[in-house]
Design a protein around this motif. Sequence first.
Motif, PDB file in Angstrom:
ATOM      1  N   GLU A 274       0.847  -1.210   0.000  1.00 11.40           N
ATOM      2  CA  GLU A 274       0.000   0.000   0.000  1.00 11.40           C
ATOM      3  C   GLU A 274       0.876   1.250   0.000  1.00 11.40           C
ATOM      4  N   GLU A 275       1.924   1.210   0.814  1.00 10.72           N
ATOM      5  CA  GLU A 275       2.791   2.378   0.913  1.00 10.72           C
ATOM      6  C   GLU A 275       3.541   2.631  -0.400  1.00 10.72           C
ATOM      7  N   LEU A 276       3.958   1.568  -1.068  1.00  6.87           N
ATOM      8  CA  LEU A 276       4.634   1.756  -2.351  1.00  6.87           C
ATOM      9  C   LEU A 276       3.664   2.320  -3.388  1.00  6.87           C
ATOM     10  N   MET A 277       2.413   1.865  -3.343  1.00  5.40           N
ATOM     11  CA  MET A 277       1.401   2.408  -4.254  1.00  5.40           C
ATOM     12  C   MET A 277       1.212   3.902  -4.021  1.00  5.40           C
ATOM     13  N   ARG A 278       1.224   4.281  -2.748  1.00  4.37           N
ATOM     14  CA  ARG A 278       1.047   5.694  -2.405  1.00  4.37           C
ATOM     15  C   ARG A 278       2.279   6.510  -2.805  1.00  4.37           C
ATOM     16  N   TYR A 279       3.420   6.006  -2.393  1.00  4.09           N
ATOM     17  CA  TYR A 279       4.660   6.768  -2.537  1.00  4.09           C
ATOM     18  C   TYR A 279       5.060   6.923  -4.006  1.00  4.09           C
ATOM     19  N   LEU A 280       4.820   5.877  -4.804  1.00  2.00           N
ATOM     20  CA  LEU A 280       5.335   5.870  -6.172  1.00  2.00           C
ATOM     21  C   LEU A 280       4.325   6.355  -7.215  1.00  2.00           C
ATOM     22  N   SER A 281       3.039   6.108  -6.989  1.00  2.00           N
ATOM     23  CA  SER A 281       1.993   6.668  -7.877  1.00  2.00           C
ATOM     24  C   SER A 281       2.381   6.650  -9.349  1.00  2.00           C
ATOM     25  N   ILE A 282       2.445   5.466  -9.935  1.00  2.00           N
ATOM     26  CA  ILE A 282       3.022   5.369 -11.283  1.00  2.00           C
ATOM     27  C   ILE A 282       2.140   5.926 -12.404  1.00  2.00           C
ATOM     28  N   ILE A 283       0.878   6.220 -12.089  1.00  2.00           N
ATOM     29  CA  ILE A 283       0.026   6.820 -13.129  1.00  2.00           C
ATOM     30  C   ILE A 283       0.376   8.305 -13.204  1.00  2.00           C
ATOM     31  N   GLN A 284       1.170   8.675 -14.193  1.00  2.00           N
ATOM     32  CA  GLN A 284       1.619  10.067 -14.186  1.00  2.00           C
ATOM     33  C   GLN A 284       0.805  10.982 -15.091  1.00  2.00           C
ATOM     34  N   LEU A 285      -0.205  10.432 -15.738  1.00  2.00           N
ATOM     35  CA  LEU A 285      -1.036  11.250 -16.621  1.00  2.00           C
ATOM     36  C   LEU A 285      -2.496  10.972 -16.360  1.00  2.00           C
ATOM     37  N   GLY A 286      -3.140  11.870 -15.700  1.00  2.00           N
ATOM     38  CA  GLY A 286      -4.564  11.639 -15.491  1.00  2.00           C
ATOM     39  C   GLY A 286      -4.814  10.780 -14.285  1.00  2.00           C
ATOM     40  N   LEU A 328       9.117   7.447   2.566  1.00  2.00           N
ATOM     41  CA  LEU A 328       8.632   6.071   2.404  1.00  2.00           C
ATOM     42  C   LEU A 328       8.649   5.427   3.780  1.00  2.00           C
ATOM     43  N   ASP A 329       7.491   4.968   4.222  1.00  2.00           N
ATOM     44  CA  ASP A 329       7.400   4.368   5.562  1.00  2.00           C
ATOM     45  C   ASP A 329       6.443   3.184   5.487  1.00  2.00           C
TER      46      ASP A 329
END
Lengths: 399, 62
Positions: A274-286, A328-329
């Motif tokens: 969950e934290e990696l999903m939050r921290y990295l947020s790979i959707i960079q368009l829209g 990142l935690d």
Amino acid sequence: MTETLHPELPMERSSPLDPPTRLGELRETEPISRLQFPDGHLGWLVTSHSLTRAVLADQRFSNRPELQHSPIRIGGQVVPPSPPSEPGMFITTDGAEHSRYRKLLTGQFTVRRMNQLTPRIEQIVANHLAAMREAGPGVDLVQAFALPVPSMVICELLGVPYEEREGFQRDTGTSFKLSNDFEEIQAAFNRIKAFVADLVRRKHDDPGDDMLTGLIQSGELNDEEVTNMGLLLLVAGHETTANMLGIGTLALLQHPDQLAELRADPSLVDNAVEELMRYLSIIQLGPIRTALEDLELGGVTVKEGESVVISVPAANRDPNRFDRPDELDIHRPATGHVGFGHGVHQCLGQQLARIEMRVAFRALFTEFPDLRLAIPASEVPMRTDMGIYGVHRLPVEFS
Amino acid sequence: MIEVDPDRCAGSGMCALTDPAVFDQDEVDGTVVLLDPTAVGHEKEAREAAHLCPAGAIRVIE
Ligand code: SF4
């Protein structure tokens, strides 16, 4: 390697694991701000967590492609207006049309069904790690692990012969590359579509125990609808998870203390994902939404027809929602992030993605206790030129 | 008390993930199934699920 883009949307990052700096500045001063779109449209950019949720949960905002404007140029060109959604392209439909298609699929992606897949995913992961050790002591983690694991999983689920993956993997890469000509992207997309259409025809004669066959046999859909639904699942099912595995590994290797804690207590992996999903947020368009009527949002009036671009990376680093957002935690409560979106379009495959990431990270760091980067982190080629962020390659070593 | 509206549900599974003792998903269409409307002892999880639900399909009535 990285190519020069000319985005109207801020995309320049000062460090590879952080969102573009300008987005954070905007979130502080103007969480909904005016954005000049390349086609001349004057729309909006949303950067706060609360407004992101508000837009994505509000059915007065449409997801129809013909109403949308693109916030960036693609291949240096202004993106031409999109035609309306084809039948079955459920991601880009609204209301009843969307829920009709989506409901035909949601039963296939329940938490329980995905949990039942765990042993098979563990096996696929183990096989790839064994092959990686064989190929070592140095490999590109993307080619050896991050890309093939989710590809194989979604192929098996859908009933796509894995031997035939090369073409659609290459074409998916082409279609997400922002520096490509729009025509090239369209052509690549059409090739994937033709591939799935052919597969649907083959399934009529040779049905299997898979999702495409299930959709055909539901009797609710024609072949074009099945093809478009299958296409969405195939593309979304491998590209996103693959990039989370690649950049997620990089992020953990860059945070050795966190990684050591994860290794010491592998049960932390659920929360770490969950934290990696939050921290990295790979959707960079829209995502992008268009107002169907005039409405108030965050103190401004969004007019009917205006497009609103959401920045997932900015929303997930909002200090009003997450303490110390730029750290990142893996222990923090990270649920509530919008890495899978929000609202009725929230990612259909999220439970599958979660299980793939949990199994993959856990096994990777257990099997390779001394996994390390083979090149300086600053030389890892980042996917700044792609719609989905991540790493192009991740050279790693182990003994 | 908890109320769910399967018509609004998008089948994301966030509820079943948050508290499988209170929420489940329909085998066929993946929509929310409320296992325990009272959720005694699970109030916190139920509120969390209502908050996380992307489709606004869960209501907690205090
Ligand atoms: S969290 Fe909401 S949308 Fe998702 S399955 Fe539960 S009720 Fe449905």
